[in-house]
Enzyme design. Structure first.
Site, PDB file in Angstrom:
ATOM      1  N   MET A   1      -4.159   4.276   0.275  1.00 22.19           N
ATOM      2  CA  MET A   1      -4.583   4.839   1.572  1.00 22.19           C
ATOM      3  C   MET A   1      -5.604   6.022   1.343  1.00 22.19           C
ATOM      4  O   MET A   1      -6.423   6.362   2.442  1.00 22.19           O
ATOM      5  CB  MET A   1      -3.472   5.520   2.442  1.00 22.19           C
TER       6      MET A   1
ATOM      7  N   VAL B   1       0.873  -1.127   0.066  1.00 28.38           N
ATOM      8  CA  VAL B   1       0.026   0.111   0.047  1.00 28.38           C
ATOM      9  C   VAL B   1       0.901   1.171   0.159  1.00 28.38           C
ATOM     10  O   VAL B   1       2.074   1.096   0.756  1.00 28.38           O
ATOM     11  CB  VAL B   1      -0.828  -0.024   1.103  1.00 28.38           C
ATOM     12  N   CYS B   2       0.391   2.309  -0.776  1.00 23.83           N
ATOM     13  CA  CYS B   2       0.943   3.594  -0.661  1.00 23.83           C
ATOM     14  C   CYS B   2      -0.132   4.513  -0.562  1.00 23.83           C
ATOM     15  O   CYS B   2      -1.295   4.191  -0.096  1.00 23.83           O
ATOM     16  CB  CYS B   2       1.956   3.711  -1.770  1.00 23.83           C
ATOM     17  N   LYS B   3       0.139   6.004  -0.881  1.00 18.59           N
ATOM     18  CA  LYS B   3      -1.017   6.820  -0.772  1.00 18.59           C
ATOM     19  C   LYS B   3      -1.956   6.751  -1.973  1.00 18.59           C
ATOM     20  O   LYS B   3      -3.290   6.898  -1.559  1.00 18.59           O
ATOM     21  CB  LYS B   3      -0.320   8.521  -0.877  1.00 18.59           C
TER      22      LYS B   3
END
Length: 100
Positions: A90, A62-64
């Site tokens: 996110m 996961v990242c932004k």
């Protein structure tokens, strides 16, 4: 590349599944909260941390927004890891957060 929606992830979290989530965002981003139980390895540090990962376990990255984690997925998949990218990152995740 395998992908997963945030709804799918939330369902797994609600079911108390044993998940291996890796957050590839930068330090200042994870200060705003992480998925509970996630391991923080910034994208640029992934190559030097692969020895700490267990190739027999699946990982959710996961990242932004989903782009950096997709890049990390491509790299880790090329190293033999079973990885899934969290679609929307996110920005799409509205579940519980953990602060470190």
């Amino acid at each position: 590349m395998k992908t997963m929606t945030t709804d799918e992830l939330l369902n797994l979290l609600d079911a108390n599944e044993d998940l291996n989530v890796i957050d590839v965002r930068e330090d200042f981003e994870v200060e705003q909260g992480m998925i509970p139980g996630a391991l923080h390895i910034p994208l640029g540090s992934i190559p030097e941390h692969t020895g700490e990962l267990d190739a027999s376990k699946p990982y959710i990255l996961v990242c932004k927004g989903g782009v950096r984690s997709a890049n990390a997925c491509e790299y880790l998949a090329s190293q033999g890891f079973d990885v899934t990218n969290l679609e929307g990152g996110m920005m799409a995740y509205d579940g519980e957060l953990e602060f470190k």
